[in-house]
Design a protein around this motif. Structure first.
Motif, PDB file in Angstrom:
ATOM      1  N   ASP A   1      -1.926  10.798   4.405  1.00  0.00           N
ATOM      2  CA  ASP A   1      -3.067  10.035   3.634  1.00  0.00           C
ATOM      3  C   ASP A   1      -4.036  10.707   3.889  1.00  0.00           C
ATOM      4  OD1 ASP A   1      -3.824   9.336   6.290  1.00  0.00           O
ATOM      5  OD2 ASP A   1      -2.618   7.578   6.460  1.00  0.00           O
ATOM      6  N   HIS A   2      -5.166   9.934   3.042  1.00  0.00           N
ATOM      7  CA  HIS A   2      -6.416  10.695   3.048  1.00  0.00           C
ATOM      8  C   HIS A   2      -7.359  10.322   4.258  1.00  0.00           C
ATOM      9  CE1 HIS A   2      -5.806  12.403  -0.743  1.00  0.00           C
ATOM     10  NE2 HIS A   2      -4.957  11.175  -1.206  1.00  0.00           N
ATOM     11  N   PRO A   3      -7.067   9.244   5.078  1.00  0.00           N
ATOM     12  CA  PRO A   3      -7.928   9.077   6.392  1.00  0.00           C
ATOM     13  C   PRO A   3      -7.647  10.248   7.067  1.00  0.00           C
ATOM     14  CG  PRO A   3      -7.104   6.823   5.511  1.00  0.00           C
ATOM     15  CD  PRO A   3      -6.356   8.030   4.562  1.00  0.00           C
TER      16      PRO A   3
ATOM     17  N   LEU B   1     -14.621  28.744  -1.528  1.00  0.00           N
ATOM     18  CA  LEU B   1     -13.573  28.139  -0.914  1.00  0.00           C
ATOM     19  C   LEU B   1     -12.574  29.441  -0.605  1.00  0.00           C
ATOM     20  CD1 LEU B   1     -12.558  24.958  -2.979  1.00  0.00           C
ATOM     21  CD2 LEU B   1     -13.263  25.296  -0.290  1.00  0.00           C
ATOM     22  N   LYS B   2     -12.882  30.583  -0.988  1.00  0.00           N
ATOM     23  CA  LYS B   2     -12.036  31.843  -1.028  1.00  0.00           C
ATOM     24  C   LYS B   2     -11.477  31.841   0.519  1.00  0.00           C
ATOM     25  CE  LYS B   2     -10.132  35.128  -3.115  1.00  0.00           C
ATOM     26  NZ  LYS B   2     -10.107  36.612  -2.908  1.00  0.00           N
ATOM     27  N   ASP B   3     -10.273  32.005   0.643  1.00  0.00           N
ATOM     28  CA  ASP B   3      -9.636  32.290   2.072  1.00  0.00           C
ATOM     29  C   ASP B   3      -9.932  31.025   2.966  1.00  0.00           C
ATOM     30  OD1 ASP B   3      -8.306  34.657   1.319  1.00  0.00           O
ATOM     31  OD2 ASP B   3     -10.203  35.654   1.606  1.00  0.00           O
ATOM     32  N   LYS B   4     -10.263  29.959   2.422  1.00  0.00           N
ATOM     33  CA  LYS B   4     -10.591  28.657   3.517  1.00  0.00           C
ATOM     34  C   LYS B   4      -9.198  28.025   3.580  1.00  0.00           C
ATOM     35  CE  LYS B   4     -15.146  28.857   4.096  1.00  0.00           C
ATOM     36  NZ  LYS B   4     -15.076  30.312   3.961  1.00  0.00           N
ATOM     37  N   THR B   5      -9.020  26.782   4.435  1.00  0.00           N
ATOM     38  CA  THR B   5      -7.944  26.061   4.618  1.00  0.00           C
ATOM     39  C   THR B   5      -8.518  24.658   3.958  1.00  0.00           C
ATOM     40  OG1 THR B   5      -7.115  27.212   6.336  1.00  0.00           O
ATOM     41  CG2 THR B   5      -6.411  24.902   6.344  1.00  0.00           C
ATOM     42  N   VAL B   6      -7.738  24.126   2.952  1.00  0.00           N
ATOM     43  CA  VAL B   6      -8.048  22.869   2.358  1.00  0.00           C
ATOM     44  C   VAL B   6      -7.291  21.860   2.686  1.00  0.00           C
ATOM     45  CG1 VAL B   6      -8.653  21.937   0.140  1.00  0.00           C
ATOM     46  CG2 VAL B   6      -9.136  24.296   0.653  1.00  0.00           C
ATOM     47  N   GLY B   7      -7.601  20.659   2.944  1.00  0.00           N
ATOM     48  CA  GLY B   7      -6.631  19.638   3.121  1.00  0.00           C
ATOM     49  C   GLY B   7      -6.148  18.843   1.900  1.00  0.00           C
ATOM     50  N   VAL B   8      -4.951  18.759   1.479  1.00  0.00           N
ATOM     51  CA  VAL B   8      -4.399  17.922   0.369  1.00  0.00           C
ATOM     52  C   VAL B   8      -3.197  16.992   1.124  1.00  0.00           C
ATOM     53  CG1 VAL B   8      -4.788  19.729  -1.149  1.00  0.00           C
ATOM     54  CG2 VAL B   8      -2.459  19.672   0.159  1.00  0.00           C
ATOM     55  N   ALA B   9      -3.042  15.916   0.330  1.00  0.00           N
ATOM     56  CA  ALA B   9      -1.874  14.780   0.597  1.00  0.00           C
ATOM     57  C   ALA B   9      -0.715  15.298  -0.035  1.00  0.00           C
ATOM     58  CB  ALA B   9      -2.268  13.492  -0.333  1.00  0.00           C
ATOM     59  N   THR B  10       0.260  15.055   0.801  1.00  0.00           N
ATOM     60  CA  THR B  10       1.819  15.566   0.437  1.00  0.00           C
ATOM     61  C   THR B  10       2.150  14.907  -0.694  1.00  0.00           C
ATOM     62  OG1 THR B  10       2.110  15.620   2.784  1.00  0.00           O
ATOM     63  CG2 THR B  10       3.920  15.708   1.714  1.00  0.00           C
ATOM     64  N   GLY B  11       2.689  15.414  -1.489  1.00  0.00           N
ATOM     65  CA  GLY B  11       3.077  14.852  -2.713  1.00  0.00           C
ATOM     66  C   GLY B  11       2.087  14.684  -3.884  1.00  0.00           C
ATOM     67  N   SER B  12       1.019  15.170  -3.620  1.00  0.00           N
ATOM     68  CA  SER B  12      -0.172  15.019  -4.772  1.00  0.00           C
ATOM     69  C   SER B  12      -0.210  16.323  -5.419  1.00  0.00           C
ATOM     70  CB  SER B  12      -1.520  14.787  -3.897  1.00  0.00           C
ATOM     71  OG  SER B  12      -1.888  16.053  -3.428  1.00  0.00           O
ATOM     72  N   THR B  13      -0.949  16.236  -6.783  1.00  0.00           N
ATOM     73  CA  THR B  13      -1.122  17.238  -7.727  1.00  0.00           C
ATOM     74  C   THR B  13      -2.180  18.259  -7.195  1.00  0.00           C
ATOM     75  OG1 THR B  13      -2.621  15.633  -8.736  1.00  0.00           O
ATOM     76  CG2 THR B  13      -0.501  15.885  -9.808  1.00  0.00           C
ATOM     77  N   SER B  14      -2.868  17.963  -5.908  1.00  0.00           N
ATOM     78  CA  SER B  14      -4.172  18.409  -5.807  1.00  0.00           C
ATOM     79  C   SER B  14      -4.154  20.100  -5.467  1.00  0.00           C
ATOM     80  CB  SER B  14      -4.838  17.822  -4.540  1.00  0.00           C
ATOM     81  OG  SER B  14      -4.767  16.627  -4.608  1.00  0.00           O
TER      82      SER B  14
ATOM     83  N   ALA C   1       0.813  -1.193  -0.049  1.00  0.00           N
ATOM     84  CA  ALA C   1      -0.061   0.048  -0.115  1.00  0.00           C
ATOM     85  C   ALA C   1       0.929   1.232   0.048  1.00  0.00           C
ATOM     86  CB  ALA C   1      -0.946  -0.067   1.276  1.00  0.00           C
ATOM     87  N   VAL C   2       0.519   1.930  -1.031  1.00  0.00           N
ATOM     88  CA  VAL C   2       1.323   3.414  -1.040  1.00  0.00           C
ATOM     89  C   VAL C   2       0.568   4.648  -1.052  1.00  0.00           C
ATOM     90  CG1 VAL C   2       3.192   2.233  -2.258  1.00  0.00           C
ATOM     91  CG2 VAL C   2       1.341   3.461  -3.533  1.00  0.00           C
ATOM     92  N   THR C   3       1.267   5.718  -0.612  1.00  0.00           N
ATOM     93  CA  THR C   3       0.505   7.059  -0.635  1.00  0.00           C
ATOM     94  C   THR C   3       1.288   7.940  -1.608  1.00  0.00           C
ATOM     95  OG1 THR C   3       1.722   7.956   0.908  1.00  0.00           O
ATOM     96  CG2 THR C   3      -0.230   6.783   1.610  1.00  0.00           C
ATOM     97  N   ALA C   4       0.814   9.214  -2.002  1.00  0.00           N
ATOM     98  CA  ALA C   4       1.394  10.114  -2.646  1.00  0.00           C
ATOM     99  C   ALA C   4       2.710  10.529  -2.176  1.00  0.00           C
ATOM    100  CB  ALA C   4       0.505  11.163  -3.041  1.00  0.00           C
ATOM    101  N   ALA C   5       2.837  10.349  -0.827  1.00  0.00           N
ATOM    102  CA  ALA C   5       3.934  10.781  -0.101  1.00  0.00           C
ATOM    103  C   ALA C   5       5.061   9.730  -0.109  1.00  0.00           C
ATOM    104  CB  ALA C   5       3.634  11.360   1.184  1.00  0.00           C
ATOM    105  N   THR C   6       4.625   8.427  -0.162  1.00  0.00           N
ATOM    106  CA  THR C   6       5.701   7.396  -0.252  1.00  0.00           C
ATOM    107  C   THR C   6       6.041   6.658  -1.326  1.00  0.00           C
ATOM    108  OG1 THR C   6       3.885   5.600   0.296  1.00  0.00           O
ATOM    109  CG2 THR C   6       4.744   6.580   2.286  1.00  0.00           C
ATOM    110  N   ARG C   7       5.126   6.735  -2.517  1.00  0.00           N
ATOM    111  CA  ARG C   7       5.381   5.757  -3.623  1.00  0.00           C
ATOM    112  C   ARG C   7       6.631   5.979  -4.433  1.00  0.00           C
ATOM    113  NH1 ARG C   7       0.287   9.021  -6.511  1.00  0.00           N
ATOM    114  NH2 ARG C   7       1.397  11.153  -6.477  1.00  0.00           N
ATOM    115  N   THR C   8       7.145   7.317  -4.517  1.00  0.00           N
ATOM    116  CA  THR C   8       8.394   7.384  -5.505  1.00  0.00           C
ATOM    117  C   THR C   8       9.564   7.100  -4.710  1.00  0.00           C
ATOM    118  OG1 THR C   8       8.412   9.728  -4.793  1.00  0.00           O
ATOM    119  CG2 THR C   8       7.327   9.154  -6.781  1.00  0.00           C
TER     120      THR C   8
END
Ligand code: GLU
Length: 288
Positions: free
Chosen positions: A209-211, A156-169, A97-104
């Motif tokens: 990760d996403h969880p 979403l203006k001026d909000k804080t958004v959660g993203v995965a480390t190493g992702s394109t999001s 199992a990999v994540t965007a942060a661990t796969r490479t």
């Protein structure tokens, strides 16, 4: 006279070298077959000797790579693709199992042979790893709590958004907000974009990760969870909704080490799967 002596000597040296090379090649005839002498990474031989193709996959992307928590069994389009690829190579699969942060990191260290894990093909990433032709295209979406009343990109203006480390999001969201004229274009430099320091019009919190992002969304630590819709599906509970817009098409490819002899095999494999209807069949099987 001297010239002839030197030429003779040079000839003998090169003859010895050829003889030696021939003897060395004779020690491993099979290796000779896969050797190109052009610095190509010889992965296929190792995989065949091991009898196992080690694949980095997702474990919580339903329909792509999903591990049943009780049985431990993996299912999804990317799991089936991995199994088919291994079968073609005459070996078994082993999933990590990999994540965007661990796969490479896992790929670079040789812990895994390839990644089939909702991995988006981008020009920057192509500089470091080999990607096949896309086998699937998804879009980035944004999941929010219904109670937040966030419905569109503008909300979403001026909000804080959660993203995965190493992702394109994060990059995808900022570019979508610029396109929608919610963020001034002149504040953005694609090459030097860093989600951890970006503060114009929206800001980001990065998670491993996403969880973890989903938990942060429930806790109100972030106002939104942004990533490919295929990944968000499992977190779309009745108390949550997607914002109206989806954006930034994400082409998924199989990823191998740059210059690996497995790269051509995976490319030919994806091409064949697209051509013979396997991909369409798998999309239907998993409803994706
Ligand atoms: N398609 C996204 C990417 O490659 C997936 C991100 C993720 O797996 O968290 O960046």
């Amino acid at each position: 006279m001297k010239f002839f002596k030197m030429a003779k000597k040079a000839l003998m040296v090169s003859f010895t070298a050829v003889l030696l090379a021939g003897m060395m090649a004779g020690c491993g005839d099979e290796k000779k077959e896969t050797s190109t002498g052009s610095g190509q990474i010889q992965d296929i031989q190792k995989i065949k000797e091991r009898g196992v193709l080690r694949v980095g996959v997702k474990n919580a992307a339903k329909g792509f790579g999903f591990q049943d928590p009780s049985s431990g069994e993996y299912t999804g389009m990317e799991i089936d693709l991995a199994n088919k690829l291994a079968k073609q190579l005459g070996v078994k699969t082993e999933f990590t199992a990999v994540t965007a942060a661990t796969r490479t990191g896992l790929l670079d260290s040789g812990d895994i042979d390839c990644v089939i894990a909702t991995f988006t093909i981008t020009p920057e990433r192509k500089k470091s790893w080999d990607f096949t032709t896309p086998y699937y295209t998804d879009h980035v979406g944004v999941l929010v709590q219904k109670s937040s009343n966030i419905q569109t990109l503008a909300d979403l203006k001026d909000k804080t958004v959660g993203v995965a480390t190493g992702s394109t999001s994060a990059k995808a969201l900022v570019e979508a907000m610029i396109k929608a004229k919610l963020i001034p274009a002149d504040s953005y430099d694609a090459k030097n974009f860093d989600p951890s320091t970006w503060k114009t019009g929206v800001q980001f919190k990065q998670y491993n990760d996403h969880p973890a992002i989903s938990a942060a969304l429930s806790a109100g630590e972030v106002a939104a969870h942004c990533v490919d819709k295929s990944i968000l599906a499992i977190y779309h509970t009745p108390d949550r909704t997607f914002i109206k817009e989806e954006f930034a098409p994400q082409d998924y490819g199989i990823v191998t080490r740059k210059g690996s002899d497995l790269s051509k095999v995976t490319e030919d494999f994806v091409q064949a799967c697209l051509k013979d209807g396997t991909i369409k069949e798998l999309e239907k099987k998993y409803g994706i």
